[in-house]
Enzyme design. Structure first.
Site, short mmCIF file in Angstrom:
data_model
loop_
_atom_site.label_atom_id
_atom_site.label_comp_id
_atom_site.label_asym_id
_atom_site.label_seq_id
_atom_site.Cartn_x
_atom_site.Cartn_y
_atom_site.Cartn_z
N LYS A 120 6.13 1.36 -2.93
CA LYS A 120 7.02 1.73 -2.60
C LYS A 120 8.54 1.30 -1.67
CE LYS A 120 4.91 6.50 -1.57
NZ LYS A 120 5.77 7.34 -2.67
N ARG A 152 -2.46 12.98 -7.67
CA ARG A 152 -3.25 14.09 -8.85
C ARG A 152 -4.34 13.20 -9.22
NH1 ARG A 152 2.33 12.83 -11.82
NH2 ARG A 152 2.98 13.18 -9.64
N1 BES Z 1 3.08 10.73 -1.39
C1 BES Z 1 3.87 10.84 -2.34
C2 BES Z 1 4.79 12.10 -2.43
C3 BES Z 1 5.80 12.22 -1.27
C4 BES Z 1 7.26 12.07 -1.34
C5 BES Z 1 5.34 12.98 -0.15
C6 BES Z 1 7.88 12.09 -0.28
C7 BES Z 1 6.09 13.11 0.83
C8 BES Z 1 7.42 12.88 0.83
C9 BES Z 1 3.28 10.58 -4.05
O1 BES Z 1 2.13 10.07 -3.79
C10 BES Z 1 4.20 10.09 -4.74
O2 BES Z 1 4.55 8.97 -4.47
N2 BES Z 1 4.86 10.89 -5.78
C11 BES Z 1 5.64 9.92 -6.68
C12 BES Z 1 5.25 10.37 -7.91
C13 BES Z 1 5.84 9.73 -9.17
C14 BES Z 1 5.41 8.12 -9.16
C15 BES Z 1 5.56 10.22 -10.66
C16 BES Z 1 7.02 10.67 -6.34
O3 BES Z 1 7.19 11.69 -6.14
O4 BES Z 1 7.84 9.66 -6.53
MN MN Z 2 2.29 8.05 -4.06
#
Ligand code: BES
Ligand code: MN
Ligand code: ZN
Length: 524
Positions: free
Chosen positions: A302, A376
């Site tokens: 990230k 997931r």
């Molecule tokens: N933990 C994150 C989602 C999240 C985003 C929680 C903002 C709280 C605040 C999750 O694991 C994630 O990174 N999701 C990605 C999925 C994508 C790579 C398909 C996302 O939402 O960007």
């Molecule tokens: Mn994630």
């Protein structure tokens, strides 16, 4: 001082941690007990109270209600009435009026609950009072026209609203509140029973969830999460706990949860807490929470800004355990199994790579194309394990799953995805009753086309941007038997509050504890 040395110990243990992935970092005793959190006012009930300290009056309109056991003279009443008129205070829900210099009171706080307030409005009045009187250096007396059950509602709101997480502050720390809060009413015994039998256990569950999520990831990691929950449930009747460590999960073939955690020296865990109350049905409801104790994204790293917030990526698991604490401590006649799918998602030489294919406990395979879509993955194995081992009559997932749900619903609602209409209706109703509201989102079968993989059974992301929250839900749902009623709650927008509201101070919210508690009690 003590805190400092604890933190230091935690950092040291990190630096000294061996790189080998199978090694578990224990954190050298940094698991502080829940009791170490900062002082909250004790909550009590009485028929009368002395006429000093801070007085809270719950108002339904501009007229001062009868205050029973509180001695308020004619001149004090006159002063309050004059202030109410001058400020045009009308007792509307959410309104407050703070008065000083009246009688021997350090302060008189009028809090509006609106005409004929529902339980939730009374709770919000209590929460509002708790926040306004955060640093009042006096005991607090609460009175108003709320009846016995209503007094318990106000107390519940006070308990939720007074939460704070400041155990790591050693300078500039706000003085802890001084003195207890006493709710005055005609029948304090009935009010106290209503509070202790239902609302106090629930507030304890919410506090646990908020604490777990607010704690940084050097303190709460899979193993210490398990220890904290064990501590919270110690000696509670009807509870049995099962914990699978990484070796056990690898042996069973839980490839996705092991895969997500393999870049971290902190071993993954699957924690299952069953609570069965008297007269409850044989088949439990399963609450299965995402418990990523830190989500760096893994190799699909990230960006740095805001990454710290991913210490709360175990909020789903925390709220599951909070709900179990509430149900078990209140001896609710329900049968639930709470599951925490715990792992730390880190980049490392041993981390899984985009493109890796893993086999889940179900035997199905998944092509992992983005290591940041990890929630997931851990839920796929957790759902399968609980389905096999506990034969639940329904499965509800709760997870900070996608950024996409934040764009759709922000902090107003959690997203509800469901394949079962009865379960969906029960969840929506529980949301309204508990004040943790849901909005139904689509699970159209055509969305599922996007997660077909050329070389494995499915892939963990769509090839291009699409309905991200629905795609994530579909990936989880792929691993749940169609015959089992299943729903998934995406709480990524509601797990962290950027500003305070009456029942939810700023910070991690514990969203889902009240909702799941309500769902279980309603029998779904
Ligand atoms: N933990 C994150 C989602 C999240 C985003 C929680 C903002 C709280 C605040 C999750 O694991 C994630 O990174 N999701 C990605 C999925 C994508 C790579 C398909 C996302 O939402 O960007
Ligand atoms: Mn994630
Ligand atoms: Zn995540």
């Amino acid at each position: 001082m003590r805190t400092k040395s604890l933190l230091l110990a935690a950092c040291l243990s990190l630096t000294l941690a061996p790189a080998a992935h199978a090694q578990t970092v224990t954190g050298s005793g940094v698991v502080p007990s829940a009791a170490a959190n900062s002082a909250e006012r004790a909550i009590g009930f009485a028929a009368s109270a002395p006429a000093n300290g801070a007085l809270v009056v719950v108002m339904t309109d501009a007229t001062l209600p009868p205050l029973g056991g509180i001695a308020l003279g004619a001149s004090e009443r006159g002063a309050i009435a004059a202030a109410v008129a001058a400020a045009s205070f009308d007792g509307k829900a959410g309104s407050t009026l703070s008065l000083r210099g009246i009688g021997a009171w350090s302060r008189i706080l009028l809090v509006g609950a609106g005409t004929t307030p529902a339980p939730l409005a009374l709770a919000e009045a209590g929460g509002k009072a708790a926040q306004e009187l955060k640093s009042e250096a006096h005991p607090v007396t609460v009175a108003g026209a709320y009846g016995d059950a209503g007094a318990a509602d106000v107390a519940y709101g006070f308990a939720l609203g007074q939460y704070r997480f400041d155990r790591y502050k050693t300078v500039d720390k706000k003085a802890p509140p001084t003195g207890a809060v006493t709710l005055v009413g005609a029948n304090p015994v009935a009010a106290e029973a209503a509070y202790k039998n239902r609302w106090k256990p629930l507030a304890d569950g919410v506090r646990l969830s908020r604490d777990l999520a607010n704690e940084p990831a050097n303190v709460i990691y899979p193993e210490s999460f398990v220890a904290r929950v064990r501590e919270a449930l110690a000696g509670t009747p009807g509870v049995s706990i099962e914990v699978l460590d990484e070796a056990a999960m690898r042996k069973l073939g839980m490839g996705t949860i092991v895969g997500v955690g393999q870049g971290s020296p902190r071993g993954s865990r699957l924690m299952l807490v069953r609570y069965r109350g008297a007269g409850a049905p044989d088949a439990p409801i399963a609450f299965v929470g995402k418990g990523i104790t830190f989500d760096s994204g893994g190799i699909s790293l990230k960006p740095g800004a805001g990454m710290w917030d991913m210490k709360g990526d175990m909020s789903g698991a925390a709220s599951v355990m909070g709900a179990v604490v509430s149900l078990a401590k209140s001896r609710a006649p329900v049968h639930v199994v709470g599951v925490a799918a715990l792992a730390e998602n880190m980049p490392d030489g041993n981390a899984q790579r985009p493109g890796d294919i893993t086999r889940t406990l179900s035997g199905k395979t998944i092509e992992m194309l983005n290591s940041d879509a990890e929630g997931r993955l851990v839920l796929a194995d957790a759902n399968e394990y609980v389905a096999q081992a506990y034969k639940p009559r329904a499965i509800v997932n709760i997870a900070t799953l996608t950024g996409a749900i934040v764009g759709a619903l922000d902090d107003q609602y959690a997203g509800l995805f469901a394949r079962d209409e009865k379960l969906a209706a029960a969840l929506l109703a529980a949301g309204t009753a508990s004040g943790e509201e849901l909005w139904r989102m689509p699970l159209h079968k055509n969305y599922a086309e996007k997660i077909k993989s050329d070389i494995a059974d499915i892939r963990n992301i769509a090839p291009s941007q699409g309905p991200g929250a629905s795609i994530g839900a579909h990936v989880i749902g792929y691993f749940v038997d169609e015959a089992t009623p299943w729903a998934h709650l995406d709480i990524a927008g509601v797990n962290d509050a950027s500003k305070a509201s009456p029942l939810v101070p700023k910070g991690m919210t514990g969203f889902g504890v009240r909702l799941l508690d309500q769902l279980a009690r309603d029998g779904q």
